[in-house]
Scaffold this active site. Sequence first.
Site, PDB file in Angstrom:
ATOM      1  CG  HIS A 194      -5.067-124.569  51.006  1.00 33.89           C
ATOM      2  ND1 HIS A 194      -4.805-123.215  51.057  1.00 33.89           N
ATOM      3  CD2 HIS A 194      -3.940-125.175  51.464  1.00 33.89           C
ATOM      4  CE1 HIS A 194      -3.575-123.015  51.503  1.00 33.89           C
ATOM      5  NE2 HIS A 194      -3.030-124.192  51.760  1.00 33.89           N
ATOM      6  CB  CYS A 241     -16.588-153.249  21.442  1.00 36.48           C
ATOM      7  SG  CYS A 241     -17.722-151.858  21.555  1.00 36.48           S
ATOM      8  CB  SER A 255      -1.139-148.069  28.255  1.00 36.76           C
ATOM      9  OG  SER A 255      -2.283-148.814  27.872  1.00 36.76           O
ATOM     10  CB  THR A 301      -4.887-146.335  26.954  1.00 40.05           C
ATOM     11  OG1 THR A 301      -4.768-147.467  27.822  1.00 40.05           O
ATOM     12  CG2 THR A 301      -5.790-145.297  27.582  1.00 40.05           C
ATOM     13  CB  SER A 339      -1.251-146.165  33.512  1.00 40.51           C
ATOM     14  OG  SER A 339      -1.645-147.490  33.240  1.00 40.51           O
ATOM     15  CB  SER A 381      -4.714-152.468  27.270  1.00 41.28           C
ATOM     16  OG  SER A 381      -4.807-151.092  26.917  1.00 41.28           O
TER      17      SER A 381
END
EC number: 2.6.1.16
Length: 697
Positions: A593, A2, A437, A442, A393, A439
Amino acid sequence: MCGIFAYLNYHVPRTRREILETLIKGLQRLEYRGYDSAGVGLDGGNDKDWEANACKIQLIKKKGKVKALDEEVHKQQDMDLDIEFDVHLGIAHTRWATHGEPNPVNSHPQRSDKNNEFIVIHNGIITNYKDLKKFLESKGYDFESETDTETIAKLVKYMYDNWESQDVSFTTLVERVIQQLEGAFALVFKSVHFPGQAVGTRRGSPLLIGVRSEHKLSTDHIPILYRTARTQIGSTWWGSQAERGKDKKGSCGLSRVDSTTCLFPVEEKAVEYYFASDASAVIEHTNRVIFLEDDDVAAVVDGRLSIHRIKRTAGDHPGRAVQTLQMELQQIMKGNFSSFMQKEIFEQPESVVNTMRGRVNFDDYTVNLGGLKDHIKEIQRCRRLILIACGTSYHAGVATRQVLEELTELPVMVELASDFLDRNTPVFRDDVCFFISQSGETADTLMGLRYCKERGALTVGITNTVGSSISRETDCGVHINAGPEIGVASTKAYTSQFVSLVMFALMMCDDRISMQERRKEIMLGLKRLPDLIKEVLSMDDEIQKLATELYHQKSVLIMGRGYHYATCLEGALKIKEITYMHSEGILAGELKHGPLALVDKLMPVIMIIMRDHTYAKCQNALQQVVARQGRPVVICDKEDTETIKNTKRTIKVPHSVDCLQGILSVIPLQLLAFHLAVLRGYDVDFPRNLAKSVTVE
């Protein structure tokens, strides 16, 4: 996720139109964080006296884009946009739905009652809201939304209604409220009972305050005000004195607020404050900001900013500095590009240079990461490195794990932060834990950081955001200097994180004679990297043509191994994020596999084959795909004549040192994802259901 934005003008006359323009523009700067609805709250009267207008709060909320909210604002018939306010607080919010579907009722600001006595905007998740809601409903409070945030608004009103003395401060109310909240939050409050006042607070979610004044400020360092006595409220307050209305103001003294403990303009009172989730919303107004810490309560009363905390803990910093941002507005504008993502892809030649600038000396082959300088000896003595991150990241960690192991000769673990926490992974005092990260906010990565700090490990942050929670809470770190990244799908931050980790590996082995030739080889590769990235970007038209052949497909497989497994994961993530196609990054060694069953003549396959130690094995995987009628597009070295000759479709990238080749091979996949999304008609910068900054777990 937000976006929070609030604007308070104190003795700076502004019309309602100007105030709304500031609020809307602030939300537009936060759009990149991801959202599904938006709203504003402001004084609603049409009197010439601002205090009379402040007795009524008007809420305007709308599902969809900020542009739709702006249109809704101008449809309001009962609002005189030309009324001037000498003092005014307006709050605004872009909502990312976590509790309740996207609609105006669930949008923020959330209100305490139908008279809008208290309103609040919130970023985060309140984990105990059901218990709080149940209690408030038992006291006769009616809820109209499905949000956890409405509980906060009603809780403030409950505290206010049940306070025996009439002289309670807005700050005290908010302090009492946050004592009852569990989870993560950044909050800004507005109330008809406290006109012209703003209160903001945070815990586990970012919040900063920008300050703008034509006059000298009283201080560059705001001291923290602590309560002088322990509060009598318990950890659960239903049934406590607060409920019975007996908790008087005197039970919990507040440190004195005066000219020595506040920020304000010295010569005149005219000042403007901007509360925001991140700096991109305030940089066009001011470059002077205060970053709040967890459990800070910031209050603006009579134009003066003070910062409060309920209790003092060991290691608390005694104040909050007014910092100067280096970011410029043009850095976050699109320029001549159609989207932020496209702009950021094409900025990578410059962003990797910025990451290396002042740190890599190509003349004497040295690397100096100033943020790690004081801790490098301790890091060199550690038993293992743990890289903890999410999403892109995490892929940067996977991409550089091999070169880190090679140059440091230490075991390197790369962990998804959420899984790392779920497993209660053993961490020891002689571990070094990296937290990657873009920002720096996180949520899972931040929780992992706190988990490792509790266990005594040395913590290192690698972020793109000065003043972020991770950059502040780690012992040391590296700022990647990629510049603002607005597009939700990370591009330039990935390559700058990649380069930062390689620089760290080079710094770790600078005194090892056996590593010197390898170090020189890698550093020469770093020196040539910007020009090679430009060469890859010149293939944009070729990749756009490939996108026209693939955009109608429902799925794509991307295969590689060694240094390029991370490239496959990152390329697949980019395609998922913005094109909504199913895509999967596959380790070529795992082909037999299971994944080989997916290959046929209709399945789009992209393979990454470079001239490194896995070349022969990748060629073997290519033959297996072709034998099953697969028609792979191969990203290969432009000097690899054998692969070019034997493959129908290739994307030829320039040659670099093996451990840096992943930067050159990921850029075609970034471009491909971009063009696929455009051809499929999707918003590249704001993909559905995703947010740039994931600040909730």
